[in-house]
Design a protein around this motif. Structure first.
Motif, PDB file in Angstrom:
ATOM      1  N   MET A 246       0.717  -1.271   0.007  1.00 36.39           N
ATOM      2  CA  MET A 246       0.077   0.100   0.109  1.00 36.39           C
ATOM      3  C   MET A 246       0.763   1.171   0.031  1.00 36.39           C
ATOM      4  O   MET A 246       0.480   2.479  -0.401  1.00 36.39           O
ATOM      5  CB  MET A 246      -0.841   0.006   1.348  1.00 36.39           C
ATOM      6  N   ALA A 247       2.132   1.183   0.187  1.00 33.84           N
ATOM      7  CA  ALA A 247       3.059   2.256   0.316  1.00 33.84           C
ATOM      8  C   ALA A 247       2.850   3.258  -0.855  1.00 33.84           C
ATOM      9  O   ALA A 247       3.172   4.450  -0.848  1.00 33.84           O
ATOM     10  CB  ALA A 247       4.375   1.838   0.917  1.00 33.84           C
ATOM     11  N   PRO A 248       2.985   2.753  -1.973  1.00 30.83           N
ATOM     12  CA  PRO A 248       3.145   3.457  -3.443  1.00 30.83           C
ATOM     13  C   PRO A 248       1.723   4.008  -3.767  1.00 30.83           C
ATOM     14  O   PRO A 248       1.617   4.511  -4.970  1.00 30.83           O
ATOM     15  CB  PRO A 248       3.774   2.525  -4.293  1.00 30.83           C
ATOM     16  N   MET A 249       0.706   3.491  -2.962  1.00 33.77           N
ATOM     17  CA  MET A 249      -0.625   4.036  -3.426  1.00 33.77           C
ATOM     18  C   MET A 249      -0.834   5.417  -3.906  1.00 33.77           C
ATOM     19  O   MET A 249      -1.317   6.028  -4.835  1.00 33.77           O
ATOM     20  CB  MET A 249      -1.854   3.599  -2.466  1.00 33.77           C
ATOM     21  N   LYS A 250      -0.389   6.204  -3.102  1.00 29.74           N
ATOM     22  CA  LYS A 250      -0.347   8.023  -3.314  1.00 29.74           C
ATOM     23  C   LYS A 250       0.358   8.211  -4.718  1.00 29.74           C
ATOM     24  O   LYS A 250      -0.038   8.950  -5.574  1.00 29.74           O
ATOM     25  CB  LYS A 250       0.420   8.482  -2.213  1.00 29.74           C
ATOM     26  N   ALA A 251       1.539   7.600  -4.851  1.00 25.37           N
ATOM     27  CA  ALA A 251       2.438   7.953  -6.258  1.00 25.37           C
ATOM     28  C   ALA A 251       1.406   7.238  -7.409  1.00 25.37           C
ATOM     29  O   ALA A 251       1.349   8.007  -8.401  1.00 25.37           O
ATOM     30  CB  ALA A 251       3.472   7.143  -6.162  1.00 25.37           C
ATOM     31  N   TYR A 252       0.910   6.117  -7.042  1.00 29.29           N
ATOM     32  CA  TYR A 252       0.083   5.305  -8.163  1.00 29.29           C
ATOM     33  C   TYR A 252      -1.132   6.305  -8.427  1.00 29.29           C
ATOM     34  O   TYR A 252      -1.381   6.475  -9.707  1.00 29.29           O
ATOM     35  CB  TYR A 252      -0.533   3.920  -7.688  1.00 29.29           C
ATOM     36  N   ALA A 253      -1.764   6.809  -7.532  1.00 32.09           N
ATOM     37  CA  ALA A 253      -2.938   7.689  -7.731  1.00 32.09           C
ATOM     38  C   ALA A 253      -2.560   8.951  -8.389  1.00 32.09           C
ATOM     39  O   ALA A 253      -3.281   9.518  -9.459  1.00 32.09           O
ATOM     40  CB  ALA A 253      -3.528   7.989  -6.208  1.00 32.09           C
ATOM     41  N   LEU A 254      -1.623   9.556  -8.286  1.00 33.42           N
ATOM     42  CA  LEU A 254      -1.095  10.998  -8.682  1.00 33.42           C
ATOM     43  C   LEU A 254      -0.499  10.736 -10.140  1.00 33.42           C
ATOM     44  O   LEU A 254      -0.830  11.436 -11.215  1.00 33.42           O
ATOM     45  CB  LEU A 254      -0.103  11.361  -7.906  1.00 33.42           C
ATOM     46  N   VAL A 255       0.024   9.548 -10.344  1.00 38.02           N
ATOM     47  CA  VAL A 255       0.582   9.215 -11.717  1.00 38.02           C
ATOM     48  C   VAL A 255      -0.499   8.799 -12.786  1.00 38.02           C
ATOM     49  O   VAL A 255      -0.496   9.258 -13.642  1.00 38.02           O
ATOM     50  CB  VAL A 255       1.742   8.172 -11.665  1.00 38.02           C
ATOM     51  N   LYS A 256      -1.338   7.995 -12.142  1.00 42.76           N
ATOM     52  CA  LYS A 256      -2.556   7.832 -12.892  1.00 42.76           C
ATOM     53  C   LYS A 256      -3.490   9.208 -13.370  1.00 42.76           C
ATOM     54  O   LYS A 256      -3.819   9.268 -14.386  1.00 42.76           O
ATOM     55  CB  LYS A 256      -3.709   7.013 -12.199  1.00 42.76           C
ATOM     56  N   LYS A 257      -3.410  10.192 -12.487  1.00 43.64           N
ATOM     57  CA  LYS A 257      -4.118  11.449 -12.482  1.00 43.64           C
ATOM     58  C   LYS A 257      -3.176  12.192 -13.583  1.00 43.64           C
ATOM     59  O   LYS A 257      -3.979  12.721 -14.837  1.00 43.64           O
ATOM     60  CB  LYS A 257      -3.984  12.173 -11.652  1.00 43.64           C
ATOM     61  N   LEU A 258      -2.088  11.854 -13.825  1.00 43.88           N
ATOM     62  CA  LEU A 258      -1.085  12.666 -14.764  1.00 43.88           C
ATOM     63  C   LEU A 258      -1.391  11.856 -16.202  1.00 43.88           C
ATOM     64  O   LEU A 258      -1.712  12.636 -17.260  1.00 43.88           O
ATOM     65  CB  LEU A 258       0.311  12.660 -14.149  1.00 43.88           C
ATOM     66  N   HIS A 259      -1.228  10.731 -15.971  1.00 47.08           N
ATOM     67  CA  HIS A 259      -1.643   9.653 -17.185  1.00 47.08           C
ATOM     68  C   HIS A 259      -2.906  10.205 -17.970  1.00 47.08           C
ATOM     69  O   HIS A 259      -3.028  10.332 -19.145  1.00 47.08           O
ATOM     70  CB  HIS A 259      -1.456   8.414 -17.088  1.00 47.08           C
ATOM     71  N   ASP A 260      -3.905  10.010 -17.161  1.00 43.04           N
ATOM     72  CA  ASP A 260      -5.265  10.410 -17.645  1.00 43.04           C
ATOM     73  C   ASP A 260      -5.228  11.624 -18.373  1.00 43.04           C
ATOM     74  O   ASP A 260      -5.970  11.819 -19.286  1.00 43.04           O
ATOM     75  CB  ASP A 260      -6.633  10.218 -16.472  1.00 43.04           C
ATOM     76  N   GLN A 261      -4.954  12.721 -17.552  1.00 43.83           N
ATOM     77  CA  GLN A 261      -4.914  14.193 -18.162  1.00 43.83           C
ATOM     78  C   GLN A 261      -3.942  14.188 -19.377  1.00 43.83           C
ATOM     79  O   GLN A 261      -4.603  14.959 -20.486  1.00 43.83           O
ATOM     80  CB  GLN A 261      -4.220  15.155 -17.359  1.00 43.83           C
ATOM     81  N   PHE A 262      -2.854  13.478 -19.440  1.00 47.07           N
ATOM     82  CA  PHE A 262      -1.984  13.690 -20.658  1.00 47.07           C
ATOM     83  C   PHE A 262      -2.857  12.891 -22.048  1.00 47.07           C
ATOM     84  O   PHE A 262      -2.850  13.289 -22.942  1.00 47.07           O
ATOM     85  CB  PHE A 262      -0.693  12.647 -20.328  1.00 47.07           C
TER      86      PHE A 262
END
Length: 168
Positions: free
Chosen positions: A89-105
């Motif tokens: 669960m430790a990387p979940m914040k990074a996963y969520a923010l990178v997913k947001k970046l990906h989706d916007q891109f």
């Protein structure tokens, strides 16, 4: 005097565009733009992006290097470290923010794959390992197109990072 959010987002775009035009290497140029905008630096993150331009190793056959580089900065800011490597669960914040970046891109370019971004912006792809195609890429305005992609990726990443900091 602290810069406004808009000023920081504009700075991220302009630096990304400038660094890509002057230096090339979209993964590294986006990292430099984000770091310089936020007033931070990590040479190891910057160096780790050395081979990631043009969809990995100048192949076009991977995610856009600017998206990958911007994701590296977010991951560095929101890390799972060796000491908690077993914590899934430790990387979940990074996963969520990178997913947001990906989706916007993807919302902007319709894809995250380098070749597909090239096709959308320039009507075709280029084999940058072939000297003739490399010359064609440069004469077709590839640098102008890619510098705007880097600028957009830098702006998106800085926006995501600043919005997350505002929530804390």
């Amino acid at each position: 005097m602290e810069k406004s959010k808009k000023e920081l987002l504009d700075k991220a775009f302009k630096l990304g565009e400038k660094y890509e035009k002057e230096n090339t290497g979209c993964a590294q140029t986006v990292i430099a733009a984000i770091f310089d905008t936020l007033g931070i630096w990590n040479e190891d993150v910057f160096k780790a992006a050395s081979g990631l331009a043009d969809g990995l190793g100048l192949t076009g056959d991977g995610a856009c290097g600017s998206l990958v580089g911007a994701s590296m900065v977010i991951s560095w800011l929101y890390p799972r470290e060796k000491k908690n490597f077993k914590d899934m669960m430790a990387p979940m914040k990074a996963y969520a923010l990178v997913k947001k970046l990906h989706d916007q891109f993807v919302e902007i370019y319709g894809t995250c794959r380098c070749y597909d971004v090239q096709k959308k912006l320039m009507g075709r792809t280029y084999n940058l390992w072939d000297q003739k195609e490399l010359n064609e890429a440069f004469s077709s305005g590839m640098m102008e197109h890619c510098s705007k992609v880097v600028g957009n990726a830098a702006r998106l990443a800085v926006q995501i990072i600043l919005e997350d900091k505002e929530k804390q």
